[in-house]
Design a protein around this motif. Sequence first.
Motif, short mmCIF file in Angstrom:
data_model
loop_
_atom_site.label_atom_id
_atom_site.label_comp_id
_atom_site.label_asym_id
_atom_site.label_seq_id
_atom_site.Cartn_x
_atom_site.Cartn_y
_atom_site.Cartn_z
N LEU A 181 0.90 -1.19 -0.10
CA LEU A 181 0.17 -0.08 -0.01
C LEU A 181 0.97 1.22 0.08
O LEU A 181 1.71 1.28 1.05
CB LEU A 181 -1.03 -0.03 1.16
CG LEU A 181 -1.99 1.33 1.30
CD1 LEU A 181 -2.85 1.00 0.07
CD2 LEU A 181 -2.73 1.03 2.64
N PHE A 182 0.63 2.08 -0.83
CA PHE A 182 1.54 3.09 -1.17
C PHE A 182 0.71 4.60 -0.50
O PHE A 182 -0.40 4.75 -1.31
CB PHE A 182 2.13 3.27 -2.42
CG PHE A 182 2.85 2.23 -3.05
CD1 PHE A 182 4.18 2.44 -2.80
CD2 PHE A 182 2.36 1.02 -3.59
CE1 PHE A 182 5.17 1.43 -3.22
CE2 PHE A 182 3.38 0.08 -4.00
CZ PHE A 182 4.71 0.26 -3.71
N VAL A 183 1.13 5.23 0.22
CA VAL A 183 0.43 6.36 0.76
C VAL A 183 1.21 7.65 0.69
O VAL A 183 2.14 7.68 1.27
CB VAL A 183 0.19 6.18 2.29
CG1 VAL A 183 -1.03 7.11 2.92
CG2 VAL A 183 -0.86 4.79 2.35
N PRO A 184 0.70 8.76 0.04
CA PRO A 184 1.35 10.14 0.07
C PRO A 184 1.47 10.47 1.92
O PRO A 184 0.44 10.61 2.20
CB PRO A 184 0.85 10.89 -0.76
CG PRO A 184 -0.42 10.11 -1.12
CD PRO A 184 -0.46 8.89 -0.80
N LEU A 185 2.72 11.03 2.20
CA LEU A 185 2.66 11.74 3.30
C LEU A 185 2.52 13.21 3.12
O LEU A 185 1.79 14.01 3.89
CB LEU A 185 4.02 11.20 4.13
CG LEU A 185 3.88 9.96 4.58
CD1 LEU A 185 5.30 9.74 5.39
CD2 LEU A 185 2.74 9.71 5.57
N GLN A 186 3.38 13.89 2.41
CA GLN A 186 3.36 15.30 1.93
C GLN A 186 4.23 15.30 0.77
O GLN A 186 5.29 14.82 0.37
CB GLN A 186 4.11 15.96 3.24
CG GLN A 186 4.20 17.43 3.25
CD GLN A 186 4.74 18.07 4.32
OE1 GLN A 186 5.26 17.25 5.46
NE2 GLN A 186 4.57 19.62 4.21
N SER A 187 3.78 16.46 0.11
CA SER A 187 4.40 16.89 -1.16
C SER A 187 4.97 18.31 -0.80
O SER A 187 4.57 19.11 -0.08
CB SER A 187 3.30 17.13 -2.44
OG SER A 187 3.08 15.93 -2.81
N PHE A 188 6.23 18.25 -1.43
CA PHE A 188 7.08 19.53 -1.34
C PHE A 188 7.60 20.22 -2.63
O PHE A 188 7.51 19.55 -3.56
CB PHE A 188 8.33 19.48 -0.45
CG PHE A 188 8.23 18.72 0.80
CD1 PHE A 188 8.46 19.34 2.02
CD2 PHE A 188 8.11 17.16 0.98
CE1 PHE A 188 8.53 18.93 3.10
CE2 PHE A 188 7.94 16.64 2.23
CZ PHE A 188 8.06 17.68 3.34
N ARG A 189 7.32 21.70 -2.48
CA ARG A 189 7.67 22.23 -3.87
C ARG A 189 8.48 23.42 -3.63
O ARG A 189 8.59 24.01 -2.68
CB ARG A 189 6.34 22.86 -4.56
CG ARG A 189 5.26 21.69 -4.81
CD ARG A 189 4.67 21.69 -5.94
NE ARG A 189 3.74 20.70 -6.40
CZ ARG A 189 3.78 19.44 -6.50
NH1 ARG A 189 5.06 19.05 -6.54
NH2 ARG A 189 3.00 18.70 -6.82
#
Length: 189
Positions: A181-189
Amino acid sequence: MKKLFAGIVIGCSLTLSTTVFAQMVKEYKLVESTYPVLMNGANYSNEEWPILNYNGTTYIPLKELAEGLQAKVRWNEELKRVEVRGEQSNQAFVIHEIDGDNGSYTITGEARVFEGVFQYAISDGHDYLLTDHLQLEAGAPEWAPFTIKVSLPQSKLPGNGTLMLEIYEESAKDDSRMNELFVPLQSFR
Protein backbone atom coordinates in the motif's frame (compact mmCIF):
# COMPACT_ATOMS: atom_id res chain seq x y z
CA MET A 1 -27.80 77.78 3.06
CA LYS A 2 -25.05 76.08 5.05
CA LYS A 3 -27.46 73.31 6.10
CA LEU A 4 -28.56 72.79 2.50
CA PHE A 5 -24.95 72.60 1.29
CA ALA A 6 -24.02 70.20 4.13
CA GLY A 7 -27.03 68.02 3.28
CA ILE A 8 -26.03 67.88 -0.40
CA VAL A 9 -22.43 66.96 0.50
CA ILE A 10 -23.56 64.23 2.91
CA GLY A 11 -26.09 62.89 0.40
CA CYS A 12 -23.50 62.77 -2.40
CA SER A 13 -20.99 61.07 -0.10
CA LEU A 14 -23.48 58.39 0.91
CA THR A 15 -24.53 57.79 -2.70
CA LEU A 16 -20.93 57.56 -3.90
CA SER A 17 -19.83 55.25 -1.05
CA THR A 18 -22.86 52.98 -1.56
CA THR A 19 -22.07 52.71 -5.29
CA VAL A 20 -18.38 51.92 -4.60
CA PHE A 21 -19.33 49.35 -1.92
CA ALA A 22 -21.87 47.69 -4.23
CA GLN A 23 -19.18 47.30 -6.89
CA MET A 24 -16.88 45.59 -4.35
CA VAL A 25 -19.49 42.99 -3.34
CA LYS A 26 -19.79 40.13 -5.81
CA GLU A 27 -23.06 38.25 -5.92
CA TYR A 28 -23.48 34.58 -6.74
CA LYS A 29 -26.90 33.25 -7.64
CA LEU A 30 -27.06 29.65 -6.53
CA VAL A 31 -30.12 27.59 -7.34
CA GLU A 32 -31.13 24.27 -5.85
CA SER A 33 -30.26 21.40 -8.15
CA THR A 34 -33.10 19.60 -9.90
CA TYR A 35 -31.02 16.58 -10.92
CA PRO A 36 -29.85 13.68 -8.73
CA VAL A 37 -26.26 13.18 -7.59
CA LEU A 38 -25.08 9.66 -6.74
CA MET A 39 -22.23 9.11 -4.27
CA ASN A 40 -20.92 5.55 -4.20
CA GLY A 41 -24.15 4.48 -5.90
CA ALA A 42 -26.48 6.13 -3.37
CA ASN A 43 -28.65 9.15 -4.12
CA TYR A 44 -27.53 12.21 -2.12
CA SER A 45 -30.41 13.96 -0.42
CA ASN A 46 -30.21 16.41 2.49
CA GLU A 47 -32.78 19.16 3.05
CA GLU A 48 -30.47 21.06 5.42
CA TRP A 49 -27.49 20.93 3.01
CA PRO A 50 -28.95 20.73 -0.52
CA ILE A 51 -27.09 20.36 -3.80
CA LEU A 52 -26.70 23.76 -5.44
CA ASN A 53 -25.89 24.85 -8.97
CA TYR A 54 -24.11 27.99 -10.17
CA ASN A 55 -23.70 28.56 -13.91
CA GLY A 56 -23.77 24.82 -14.68
CA THR A 57 -21.40 23.80 -11.88
CA THR A 58 -22.65 21.56 -9.05
CA TYR A 59 -21.84 22.44 -5.44
CA ILE A 60 -22.22 20.00 -2.55
CA PRO A 61 -21.16 20.94 1.00
CA LEU A 62 -17.61 19.65 1.50
CA LYS A 63 -18.32 17.76 4.71
CA GLU A 64 -21.36 16.03 3.21
CA LEU A 65 -19.43 15.07 0.06
CA ALA A 66 -16.41 13.78 1.97
CA GLU A 67 -18.46 11.75 4.43
CA GLY A 68 -20.52 10.33 1.56
CA LEU A 69 -17.26 9.07 0.06
CA GLN A 70 -16.00 7.77 3.45
CA ALA A 71 -13.37 10.48 3.72
CA LYS A 72 -12.59 12.47 6.83
CA VAL A 73 -12.82 16.27 7.02
CA ARG A 74 -11.15 18.22 9.76
CA TRP A 75 -10.12 21.78 10.52
CA ASN A 76 -6.38 22.11 11.21
CA GLU A 77 -6.32 24.97 13.72
CA GLU A 78 -2.53 25.29 13.69
CA LEU A 79 -2.27 25.65 9.89
CA LYS A 80 -5.70 27.33 9.49
CA ARG A 81 -6.92 25.02 6.73
CA VAL A 82 -9.50 22.35 5.96
CA GLU A 83 -8.02 18.90 5.42
CA VAL A 84 -9.84 16.11 3.56
CA ARG A 85 -8.40 12.62 3.55
CA GLY A 86 -9.90 9.53 2.01
CA GLU A 87 -9.37 6.18 3.64
CA GLN A 88 -6.69 4.20 1.86
CA SER A 89 -6.78 0.46 2.07
CA ASN A 90 -6.24 -2.97 0.55
CA GLN A 91 -6.98 -6.48 1.85
CA ALA A 92 -4.29 -6.26 4.55
CA PHE A 93 -4.10 -2.56 5.54
CA VAL A 94 -6.45 0.33 6.30
CA ILE A 95 -5.05 3.80 6.95
CA HIS A 96 -7.39 5.81 9.15
CA GLU A 97 -5.45 9.03 9.65
CA ILE A 98 -2.18 10.72 8.82
CA ASP A 99 -1.28 13.69 10.96
CA GLY A 100 1.72 15.99 10.86
CA ASP A 101 4.02 17.68 8.39
CA ASN A 102 7.63 18.66 7.64
CA GLY A 103 9.14 15.29 8.55
CA SER A 104 7.09 14.50 11.65
CA TYR A 105 4.09 12.22 11.01
CA THR A 106 1.76 9.93 12.93
CA ILE A 107 -0.03 7.29 10.89
CA THR A 108 -2.86 5.27 12.44
CA GLY A 109 -4.67 2.34 10.95
CA GLU A 110 -5.38 -1.36 11.13
CA ALA A 111 -3.61 -4.36 9.63
CA ARG A 112 -4.53 -8.00 9.04
CA VAL A 113 -1.15 -9.64 8.41
CA PHE A 114 0.46 -13.05 8.87
CA GLU A 115 1.91 -13.43 12.39
CA GLY A 116 1.05 -9.78 13.08
CA VAL A 117 4.20 -8.37 11.46
CA PHE A 118 4.53 -5.90 8.61
CA GLN A 119 7.24 -3.73 7.14
CA TYR A 120 7.15 -0.08 6.19
CA ALA A 121 9.42 2.36 4.43
CA ILE A 122 9.51 6.08 3.69
CA SER A 123 10.87 7.18 0.32
CA ASP A 124 11.30 10.48 -1.49
CA GLY A 125 10.68 8.89 -4.89
CA HIS A 126 14.37 8.07 -5.38
CA ASP A 127 15.84 6.87 -2.10
CA TYR A 128 14.59 5.14 1.02
CA LEU A 129 14.90 7.50 3.98
CA LEU A 130 13.62 5.02 6.58
CA THR A 131 12.77 1.32 6.73
CA ASP A 132 11.39 -0.55 9.73
CA HIS A 133 8.83 -3.14 10.81
CA LEU A 134 6.01 -3.27 13.31
CA GLN A 135 4.79 -6.13 15.51
CA LEU A 136 1.05 -6.03 16.14
CA GLU A 137 -0.97 -7.47 19.03
CA ALA A 138 -2.75 -9.95 16.73
CA GLY A 139 -2.16 -11.63 13.40
CA ALA A 140 -4.47 -12.54 10.53
CA PRO A 141 -7.34 -13.23 10.28
CA GLU A 142 -7.82 -10.61 13.03
CA TRP A 143 -7.51 -6.88 12.35
CA ALA A 144 -5.13 -5.16 14.78
CA PRO A 145 -4.69 -1.40 15.26
CA PHE A 146 -1.33 0.22 14.66
CA THR A 147 0.39 3.59 15.03
CA ILE A 148 3.54 4.50 13.16
CA LYS A 149 5.45 7.59 14.31
CA VAL A 150 7.94 9.00 11.83
CA SER A 151 10.49 11.70 12.51
CA LEU A 152 12.80 12.69 9.66
CA PRO A 153 15.43 15.42 9.91
CA GLN A 154 14.83 18.51 7.75
CA SER A 155 17.99 17.70 5.76
CA LYS A 156 16.37 14.48 4.44
CA LEU A 157 13.16 16.14 3.22
CA PRO A 158 12.95 16.58 -0.55
CA GLY A 159 13.20 20.08 -2.00
CA ASN A 160 10.76 19.10 -4.70
CA GLY A 161 8.88 15.81 -4.50
CA THR A 162 6.56 13.67 -2.41
CA LEU A 163 7.31 11.63 0.69
CA MET A 164 5.66 8.23 0.33
CA LEU A 165 4.87 5.66 2.98
CA GLU A 166 5.09 2.08 1.71
CA ILE A 167 3.45 -0.56 3.89
CA TYR A 168 3.75 -4.25 3.00
CA GLU A 169 4.04 -7.82 4.21
CA GLU A 170 6.99 -10.03 3.32
CA SER A 171 6.18 -13.45 1.88
CA ALA A 172 7.12 -16.37 4.15
CA LYS A 173 8.15 -18.29 1.01
CA ASP A 174 10.57 -15.91 -0.69
CA ASP A 175 10.55 -12.56 1.21
CA SER A 176 8.88 -10.81 -1.74
CA ARG A 177 6.53 -7.91 -1.01
CA MET A 178 2.82 -8.66 -0.67
CA ASN A 179 -0.23 -6.44 -0.13
CA GLU A 180 1.74 -3.26 -0.79
CA LEU A 181 0.00 0.00 0.00
CA PHE A 182 1.54 3.29 -1.14
CA VAL A 183 0.39 6.35 0.81
CA PRO A 184 1.54 9.94 0.13
CA LEU A 185 2.59 11.71 3.32
CA GLN A 186 3.43 15.19 2.03
CA SER A 187 4.36 16.97 -1.18
CA PHE A 188 7.13 19.56 -1.23
CA ARG A 189 7.59 22.27 -3.86
